[in-house]
Write a protein that holds these residues in place. Structure first.
Motif, PDB file in Angstrom:
ATOM      1  N   THR A 100      -9.669  -0.344  -0.847  1.00  0.00           N
ATOM      2  CA  THR A 100      -8.319  -0.447  -1.047  1.00  0.00           C
ATOM      3  C   THR A 100      -7.441  -0.894   0.230  1.00  0.00           C
ATOM      4  OG1 THR A 100      -8.259   0.413  -3.304  1.00  0.00           O
ATOM      5  CG2 THR A 100      -5.895  -0.247  -2.144  1.00  0.00           C
ATOM      6  N   VAL A 101      -7.577   0.173   1.205  1.00  0.00           N
ATOM      7  CA  VAL A 101      -7.001   0.355   2.388  1.00  0.00           C
ATOM      8  C   VAL A 101      -7.710  -0.685   3.146  1.00  0.00           C
ATOM      9  CG1 VAL A 101      -6.795   1.510   4.409  1.00  0.00           C
ATOM     10  CG2 VAL A 101      -6.617   2.780   2.280  1.00  0.00           C
TER      11      VAL A 101
ATOM     12  N   PHE B 144       0.142   3.199   5.940  1.00  0.00           N
ATOM     13  CA  PHE B 144       0.192   3.980   4.772  1.00  0.00           C
ATOM     14  C   PHE B 144      -0.914   4.662   4.186  1.00  0.00           C
ATOM     15  CE2 PHE B 144       3.522   0.306   5.153  1.00  0.00           C
ATOM     16  CZ  PHE B 144       4.461   1.340   5.302  1.00  0.00           C
ATOM     17  N   ALA B 145      -2.004   4.493   4.877  1.00  0.00           N
ATOM     18  CA  ALA B 145      -3.329   5.137   4.760  1.00  0.00           C
ATOM     19  C   ALA B 145      -3.479   6.486   4.735  1.00  0.00           C
ATOM     20  CB  ALA B 145      -4.518   4.518   5.496  1.00  0.00           C
ATOM     21  N   SER B 146      -4.361   7.192   3.925  1.00  0.00           N
ATOM     22  CA  SER B 146      -4.642   8.657   4.213  1.00  0.00           C
ATOM     23  C   SER B 146      -4.877   9.042   5.383  1.00  0.00           C
ATOM     24  CB  SER B 146      -5.497   9.051   2.983  1.00  0.00           C
ATOM     25  OG  SER B 146      -6.790   8.571   3.304  1.00  0.00           O
TER      26      SER B 146
ATOM     27  N   ASP C 128      -1.911   8.562  -4.301  1.00  0.00           N
ATOM     28  CA  ASP C 128      -2.714   9.031  -2.812  1.00  0.00           C
ATOM     29  C   ASP C 128      -3.981   8.898  -3.002  1.00  0.00           C
ATOM     30  OD1 ASP C 128      -0.067  10.294  -1.895  1.00  0.00           O
ATOM     31  OD2 ASP C 128      -0.175  12.073  -2.978  1.00  0.00           O
TER      32      ASP C 128
ATOM     33  N   LEU D  45       0.744  -1.157   0.035  1.00  0.00           N
ATOM     34  CA  LEU D  45       0.054  -0.084  -0.085  1.00  0.00           C
ATOM     35  C   LEU D  45       0.969   1.262  -0.092  1.00  0.00           C
ATOM     36  CD1 LEU D  45      -2.616   1.083   0.170  1.00  0.00           C
ATOM     37  CD2 LEU D  45      -2.604   1.086   2.715  1.00  0.00           C
ATOM     38  N   GLN D  46       2.006   1.061   0.519  1.00  0.00           N
ATOM     39  CA  GLN D  46       3.098   2.329   0.481  1.00  0.00           C
ATOM     40  C   GLN D  46       3.323   2.906  -0.779  1.00  0.00           C
ATOM     41  OE1 GLN D  46       7.065   1.341   2.003  1.00  0.00           O
ATOM     42  NE2 GLN D  46       6.008  -0.785   2.284  1.00  0.00           N
TER      43      GLN D  46
ATOM     44  N   LYS E  95      -4.496   5.464  -1.744  1.00  0.00           N
ATOM     45  CA  LYS E  95      -4.176   5.235  -0.161  1.00  0.00           C
ATOM     46  C   LYS E  95      -5.540   5.879   0.307  1.00  0.00           C
ATOM     47  CE  LYS E  95       0.692   5.628  -0.335  1.00  0.00           C
ATOM     48  NZ  LYS E  95       1.923   6.492   0.049  1.00  0.00           N
ATOM     49  N   ASP E  96      -6.322   6.539  -0.170  1.00  0.00           N
ATOM     50  CA  ASP E  96      -7.647   7.295   0.128  1.00  0.00           C
ATOM     51  C   ASP E  96      -8.647   6.589  -0.195  1.00  0.00           C
ATOM     52  OD1 ASP E  96      -8.438   9.621   1.862  1.00  0.00           O
ATOM     53  OD2 ASP E  96      -9.321  10.254  -0.028  1.00  0.00           O
TER      54      ASP E  96
END
Length: 288
Positions: free
Chosen positions: A220-221, A234-236, A212, A207-208, A215-216
C-alpha cells in the motif's frame, strides 16, 4: 309628565350592540391596514427580495410575500420564513427558483421536496454539502452521491447513511474520483486493502487517512510513494526505515528523504544521478 326610564336590560343590550359595532369597525380597519401592508410588502419584496428581512413576522411568513421575494425579488433565502407545512415550501417551482439563487434554500423546503431527487440534485450540484439537508433516500441515491463527490467538497461523505458509507464497492467508486474521501469513511474501510488502494492510487496523500495497519502495509505504501514520494511522511516508522520503500519515494521526489528514518539518513550516500560537483540540498534523498 311621565318619563319612561329604560330598563337595565335594554341599556345592556344597547351598550353591547355599540361595543360590537366598535369592535367590528376596529377589525375592519385593522384588516384594511393588513391588506394595505401586505400589498406594500409584496411591492417592496418584488423589487428587492431582501426587504423581507425588514418586515413584521406575520407578513414575513405570508406565502405570497415569500413567493414574490424569491421569484421577483431574486432572494432565495426568503424561503427560510416559510412555516412548516406551508404551500410555498412545497411549491417545486418556487423552491427550485430559490435553490438556483441560494442552494442552502434546500434546508427550508418541505420534506416531500427534500426527498425529490431532481430538487436535491440541483442543490448538490451547486454545493455538495447540501447533501446534509436531503432525505435519507436521496442521500443514498447513486446519481446524487456521484454529483456530490465529482468535484465538490468531499467532506459531504460524512452525511451518507451508514449503510451507504459501509458499502465497500460503492465507496471505492467514490475514492477513484477523489481519494481524499477516505478520511470520512468508516474505520473498517480505512483498514481495507482494496479501499485504501483505490484511494492512494487516485491521491497518494490519502495514505494519511488509512488505518495504522495499512500505513504499515508495504504494498500500500509503495503504491502511494511511487506516485508521490512525499506520501512517505504518512508511512509507519517501520516502513520509513525500509530501504526499498524510501528508495521508491525519493526516486519520485528526492525531498521525500527527510521523512526517512534517522538510520537511513545516517548511512546515506550521494545519489548516482547527481554530478560529482553538485551537492545534495538539505532534505534531498541521497540513497537512490
Amino acid at each position: 309628565m311621565h318619563i319612561q326610564t329604560p330598563s337595565i336590560k335594554s341599556i345592556d343590550e344597547s351598550m353591547g350592540h355599540a361595543i360590537n359595532e366598535c369592535v367590528l369597525q376596529a377589525l375592519e380597519s385593522n384588516w384594511k391596514e393588513v391588506i394595505v401592508d401586505m400589498t406594500k410588502a409584496n411591492t417592496a419584496v418584488s423589487k428587492d427580495g431582501e426587504k423581507i428581512n425588514q418586515l413584521t413576522e406575520n407578513i414575513q411568513q405570508n406565502d405570497e410575500v415569500i413567493r414574490s421575494a424569491i421569484v421577483s425579488g431574486k432572494y432565495g433565502a426568503a424561503l427560510k420564513y416559510a412555516k412548516e407545512g406551508s404551500d410555498v415550501a412545497d411549491d417545486e417551482a418556487v423552491v427550485m427558483a430559490a435553490i438556483e439563487l441560494d442552494c442552502a434554500s434546500l434546508q427550508w423546503a418541505s420534506s416531500r421536496l427534500r426527498n425529490t431527487p431532481a430538487v436535491v440534485l440541483s442543490a448538490v450540484e451547486k454545493n455538495s454539502l447540501m447533501l446534509e439537508f436531503a432525505s435519507e433516500e436521496c442521500r443514498s441515491n447513486t446519481d446524487i452521491i456521484k454529483a456530490a463527490t465529482k468535484k465538490g467538497d468531499i467532506s459531504c461523505l460524512k452525511f451518507l447513511p451508514a449503510a451507504v458509507a459501509e458499502d465497500e464497492l460503492e465507496m471505492q467508486k467514490v475514492l477513484r474520483r477523489n481519494g481524499m474521501g477516505l478520511e470520512f469513511l468508516p474505520k473498517t474501510l480505512r483498514d481495507s486493502f482494496p479501499t485504501v488502494g483505490a484511494a492512494v492510487t487516485q491521491n497518494p496523500l490519502a495514505l494519511q487517512y488509512a488505518s495504522d495497519a495499512m500505513k504499515d502495509n508495504e504494498w500500500t505504501v509503495k503504491s502511494a510513494v511511487v506516485l508521490d514520494g512525499m506520501a512517505l511522511r504518512f508511512a509507519s516508522k517501520r516502513l520509513q526505515n525500509n530501504t526499498a520503500v524510501v528508495t521508491a519515494a525519493c526516486k519520485q521526489n528526492p525531498r521525500a528523504f527527510k521523512y526517512a528514518s534517522q538510520r537511513l539518513q545516517k548511512v546515506s550516500k550521494k545519489p548516482k544521478s547527481m554530478s560529482r560537483t553538485k551537492k545534495a540540498k538539505d532534505g534531498e534523498c541521497v540513497i537512490c
